[in-house]
Design a protein around this motif. Sequence first.
Motif, PDB file in Angstrom:
ATOM      1  N   CYS A   1       0.656  -1.171   0.094  1.00  0.00           N
ATOM      2  CA  CYS A   1      -0.002   0.119  -0.067  1.00  0.00           C
ATOM      3  C   CYS A   1       0.888   1.284  -0.071  1.00  0.00           C
ATOM      4  CB  CYS A   1      -0.810  -0.097   1.073  1.00  0.00           C
ATOM      5  SG  CYS A   1      -2.281  -1.210   1.088  1.00  0.00           S
ATOM      6  N   ARG A   2       2.073   1.223   0.610  1.00  0.00           N
ATOM      7  CA  ARG A   2       2.846   2.442   0.562  1.00  0.00           C
ATOM      8  C   ARG A   2       3.466   2.530  -0.787  1.00  0.00           C
ATOM      9  NH1 ARG A   2       6.995   1.991   5.239  1.00  0.00           N
ATOM     10  NH2 ARG A   2       7.707   3.980   4.363  1.00  0.00           N
ATOM     11  N   GLU A   3       3.628   1.468  -1.473  1.00  0.00           N
ATOM     12  CA  GLU A   3       4.090   1.611  -2.715  1.00  0.00           C
ATOM     13  C   GLU A   3       2.885   2.121  -3.829  1.00  0.00           C
ATOM     14  OE1 GLU A   3       5.208  -2.305  -3.929  1.00  0.00           O
ATOM     15  OE2 GLU A   3       7.561  -2.204  -3.350  1.00  0.00           O
ATOM     16  N   ALA A   4       1.884   1.842  -3.197  1.00  0.00           N
ATOM     17  CA  ALA A   4       0.600   2.607  -4.041  1.00  0.00           C
ATOM     18  C   ALA A   4       0.339   1.711  -5.432  1.00  0.00           C
ATOM     19  CB  ALA A   4       0.611   3.856  -4.459  1.00  0.00           C
ATOM     20  N   ARG A   5       0.576   0.403  -5.289  1.00  0.00           N
ATOM     21  CA  ARG A   5       0.292  -0.298  -6.397  1.00  0.00           C
ATOM     22  C   ARG A   5      -0.642  -1.196  -6.279  1.00  0.00           C
ATOM     23  NH1 ARG A   5       6.059  -2.560  -8.077  1.00  0.00           N
ATOM     24  NH2 ARG A   5       5.069  -3.452  -9.777  1.00  0.00           N
ATOM     25  N   PRO A   6      -1.375  -1.621  -7.265  1.00  0.00           N
ATOM     26  CA  PRO A   6      -2.681  -2.305  -6.924  1.00  0.00           C
ATOM     27  C   PRO A   6      -2.387  -3.821  -6.854  1.00  0.00           C
ATOM     28  CG  PRO A   6      -2.990  -0.899  -8.942  1.00  0.00           C
ATOM     29  CD  PRO A   6      -1.605  -0.904  -8.548  1.00  0.00           C
TER      30      PRO A   6
ATOM     31  N   GLY B   1     -11.784 -14.936   7.457  1.00  0.00           N
ATOM     32  CA  GLY B   1     -10.845 -13.752   7.662  1.00  0.00           C
ATOM     33  C   GLY B   1      -9.672 -13.845   7.117  1.00  0.00           C
ATOM     34  N   THR B   2      -9.261 -15.153   6.818  1.00  0.00           N
ATOM     35  CA  THR B   2      -7.671 -15.188   6.286  1.00  0.00           C
ATOM     36  C   THR B   2      -7.714 -14.990   5.021  1.00  0.00           C
ATOM     37  OG1 THR B   2      -7.531 -17.140   7.713  1.00  0.00           O
ATOM     38  CG2 THR B   2      -6.057 -17.006   6.177  1.00  0.00           C
ATOM     39  N   SER B   3      -6.662 -14.341   4.615  1.00  0.00           N
ATOM     40  CA  SER B   3      -6.531 -14.037   2.997  1.00  0.00           C
ATOM     41  C   SER B   3      -5.311 -14.425   2.482  1.00  0.00           C
ATOM     42  CB  SER B   3      -6.567 -12.176   3.035  1.00  0.00           C
ATOM     43  OG  SER B   3      -7.991 -11.804   3.576  1.00  0.00           O
ATOM     44  N   VAL B   4      -5.350 -14.339   1.026  1.00  0.00           N
ATOM     45  CA  VAL B   4      -4.067 -14.453   0.089  1.00  0.00           C
ATOM     46  C   VAL B   4      -4.029 -13.163  -0.714  1.00  0.00           C
ATOM     47  CG1 VAL B   4      -5.164 -15.742  -1.413  1.00  0.00           C
ATOM     48  CG2 VAL B   4      -2.728 -15.868  -1.203  1.00  0.00           C
ATOM     49  N   ALA B   5      -2.886 -12.710  -1.064  1.00  0.00           N
ATOM     50  CA  ALA B   5      -2.866 -11.514  -1.878  1.00  0.00           C
ATOM     51  C   ALA B   5      -1.847 -11.756  -3.050  1.00  0.00           C
ATOM     52  CB  ALA B   5      -2.462 -10.255  -1.225  1.00  0.00           C
ATOM     53  N   VAL B   6      -2.148 -11.033  -4.238  1.00  0.00           N
ATOM     54  CA  VAL B   6      -1.348 -11.395  -5.360  1.00  0.00           C
ATOM     55  C   VAL B   6      -0.985 -10.053  -5.760  1.00  0.00           C
ATOM     56  CG1 VAL B   6      -1.063 -12.144  -7.691  1.00  0.00           C
ATOM     57  CG2 VAL B   6      -2.239 -13.534  -5.953  1.00  0.00           C
ATOM     58  N   HIS B   7       0.193  -9.470  -5.820  1.00  0.00           N
ATOM     59  CA  HIS B   7       0.562  -8.238  -6.513  1.00  0.00           C
ATOM     60  C   HIS B   7       0.501  -8.326  -8.031  1.00  0.00           C
ATOM     61  CE1 HIS B   7       3.390  -4.666  -6.871  1.00  0.00           C
ATOM     62  NE2 HIS B   7       2.932  -4.434  -5.574  1.00  0.00           N
ATOM     63  N   GLU B   8       0.494  -6.924  -8.542  1.00  0.00           N
ATOM     64  CA  GLU B   8       0.371  -6.800  -9.925  1.00  0.00           C
ATOM     65  C   GLU B   8       1.628  -7.559 -10.607  1.00  0.00           C
ATOM     66  OE1 GLU B   8      -0.263  -2.756 -11.207  1.00  0.00           O
ATOM     67  OE2 GLU B   8       1.878  -2.262 -10.303  1.00  0.00           O
ATOM     68  N   ASP B   9       2.762  -7.584  -9.895  1.00  0.00           N
ATOM     69  CA  ASP B   9       3.925  -8.218 -10.840  1.00  0.00           C
ATOM     70  C   ASP B   9       4.222  -9.788 -10.525  1.00  0.00           C
ATOM     71  OD1 ASP B   9       4.684  -8.449  -8.050  1.00  0.00           O
ATOM     72  OD2 ASP B   9       6.338  -6.963  -8.183  1.00  0.00           O
ATOM     73  N   GLY B  10       3.110 -10.389  -9.878  1.00  0.00           N
ATOM     74  CA  GLY B  10       2.935 -11.542  -9.734  1.00  0.00           C
ATOM     75  C   GLY B  10       3.281 -12.238  -8.518  1.00  0.00           C
ATOM     76  N   ASP B  11       3.955 -11.589  -7.552  1.00  0.00           N
ATOM     77  CA  ASP B  11       4.244 -11.852  -6.087  1.00  0.00           C
ATOM     78  C   ASP B  11       3.191 -12.271  -5.283  1.00  0.00           C
ATOM     79  OD1 ASP B  11       6.830 -11.366  -6.519  1.00  0.00           O
ATOM     80  OD2 ASP B  11       7.080  -9.476  -5.546  1.00  0.00           O
ATOM     81  N   VAL B  12       3.096 -13.172  -4.484  1.00  0.00           N
ATOM     82  CA  VAL B  12       2.004 -13.659  -3.877  1.00  0.00           C
ATOM     83  C   VAL B  12       2.341 -13.841  -2.160  1.00  0.00           C
ATOM     84  CG1 VAL B  12       2.279 -16.047  -4.129  1.00  0.00           C
ATOM     85  CG2 VAL B  12       0.185 -15.789  -3.511  1.00  0.00           C
ATOM     86  N   VAL B  13       1.387 -13.666  -1.364  1.00  0.00           N
ATOM     87  CA  VAL B  13       1.774 -13.681   0.024  1.00  0.00           C
ATOM     88  C   VAL B  13       0.549 -14.117   0.821  1.00  0.00           C
ATOM     89  CG1 VAL B  13       1.069 -11.441   0.474  1.00  0.00           C
ATOM     90  CG2 VAL B  13       2.373 -12.359   2.065  1.00  0.00           C
ATOM     91  N   GLY B  14       0.518 -15.115   1.747  1.00  0.00           N
ATOM     92  CA  GLY B  14      -0.503 -15.565   2.284  1.00  0.00           C
ATOM     93  C   GLY B  14      -1.117 -16.913   1.937  1.00  0.00           C
TER      94      GLY B  14
ATOM     95  N   GLN C   1     -10.884  -9.672  -4.711  1.00  0.00           N
ATOM     96  CA  GLN C   1     -11.431  -8.141  -5.429  1.00  0.00           C
ATOM     97  C   GLN C   1      -9.750  -7.611  -5.626  1.00  0.00           C
ATOM     98  OE1 GLN C   1     -12.552  -7.443  -1.072  1.00  0.00           O
ATOM     99  NE2 GLN C   1     -12.184  -5.444  -1.921  1.00  0.00           N
ATOM    100  N   ARG C   2      -9.808  -6.629  -6.464  1.00  0.00           N
ATOM    101  CA  ARG C   2      -8.891  -5.862  -6.833  1.00  0.00           C
ATOM    102  C   ARG C   2      -8.898  -4.653  -5.718  1.00  0.00           C
ATOM    103  NH1 ARG C   2      -7.576  -0.911  -9.960  1.00  0.00           N
ATOM    104  NH2 ARG C   2      -5.450  -1.383 -10.744  1.00  0.00           N
ATOM    105  N   ILE C   3      -7.646  -4.265  -5.124  1.00  0.00           N
ATOM    106  CA  ILE C   3      -7.465  -3.111  -3.952  1.00  0.00           C
ATOM    107  C   ILE C   3      -6.540  -2.267  -4.702  1.00  0.00           C
ATOM    108  CG2 ILE C   3      -6.476  -2.503  -1.987  1.00  0.00           C
ATOM    109  CD1 ILE C   3      -9.108  -4.375  -1.714  1.00  0.00           C
ATOM    110  N   ASP C   4      -6.946  -0.832  -4.787  1.00  0.00           N
ATOM    111  CA  ASP C   4      -6.233   0.154  -5.481  1.00  0.00           C
ATOM    112  C   ASP C   4      -5.725   1.064  -4.238  1.00  0.00           C
ATOM    113  OD1 ASP C   4      -4.877   2.227  -6.612  1.00  0.00           O
ATOM    114  OD2 ASP C   4      -6.865   2.530  -7.955  1.00  0.00           O
TER     115      ASP C   4
END
Length: 403
Positions: free
Chosen positions: A12-17, A35-48, A101-104
């Motif tokens: 979020c600090r990088e302000a990238r979706p 409530g458990t989540s996994v997230a995927v960055h626009e460059d393909g990195d994944v966490v969770g 969902q997409r987070i911006d």
Amino acid sequence: MLNIADTLHHWCREARPFALATIVDTSGSTPLPVGTSVAVHEDGDVVGSISGGCVEGAVYELCRQVLADQGAPRRARFGYSDADAFAVGLTCGGELDVLVQRIDPAAQPHLVTVLAEAVGGRAVAMAHVVDGPADLLGSLASVLGDGSVAGTDLAGNTARAVTDQTRAALRTGRTARSTLGGDADTCPERLSVLVHVAATRPRMLIFGAVDFAAALSQAGRFLGYRVTVCDARSVFATPARFPHADEVVTDWPHRYLEHTEVDARTAICVLTHDAKFDIPLLRLALDLPVGYVGAMGSRRTHDGRLRLLHDSGVREEQLSRLHSPIGLDLGARTPEETAVSITAEIIAQSNGASGSPLAQRTGPIHQLSGRAVMGTPGLNKTTQAMVSSQRSPEWAAFRVPQP
């Protein structure tokens, strides 16, 4: 989503979706909770992780699709497939419902604030609309540990109803899903909201190892408090007498309070009604940023206690915070009834409510903002009059601290 707060804060600090996939419902045996989540960055990195591995590939692909088409949030349900051992499914036999969902972050700056608080180990809660009108699905609202709203994607009555629900969940310290709305006076849309909570359980400090303390410790634990019973008399302060307390401490009350951790959600209940314990304890308690301070005793005890506290240097504005005699007027007699009376008052205060019978009120049962208190614009004159009629003059100066 707060299970991956550190990485999400960085993104979020990088302000990238990025795409966020969250477990919003489960049935049967599942590896991880709602409530458990996994997230995927626009460059393909994944966490969770949301399944321990068995559906991660399918969820990853869904996240990539949502990022690519920048579309509306999507729902997917995963369960066990015995027809095809290699089909996407949960080998544990349960089912889970996932919202993707997409987070911006640029459009939701409050995420940086709330995630920073969570990473720093401070209490926060985030409401997540997981069912309801399409235009609200996936909306977020953030509440900080002091009860203030860091930001919200919602508006109007809906925003107020959701943030009130979020504050209530924050006080319990538990992530939970609830349904609200469908009422034009409070929240016109009917929503299902998952509130993610990063918080320790609030504390209830009970001073005085008496029968009333045993009943109150049970009620406090039922409400989600971490309960401590403290008394200077070791013969009475034993775990066997207070099986529902998380800890039983033998120490002088004021000395224990001086060295223990409290916050704005802490409830302090003084049941000793013995001046040698009460006065030094209440002098300290009324100077601390806690949410509730109550003391047991008769009207005569209360009047004498106020004089002693005043003579010992406690200011009027501090005395106005004291709930004494403790509890609401329920006609309680037994320890169990008294515990209900006390916890009812704590609940009413934490919600900024009057404690009056609902049958005597008009308008919605659930007010738009429970933070309203007497003497502030949030309470109308009728409600102020009801509160005034039920309370002593000291109550009139009382202001509800933010939890």
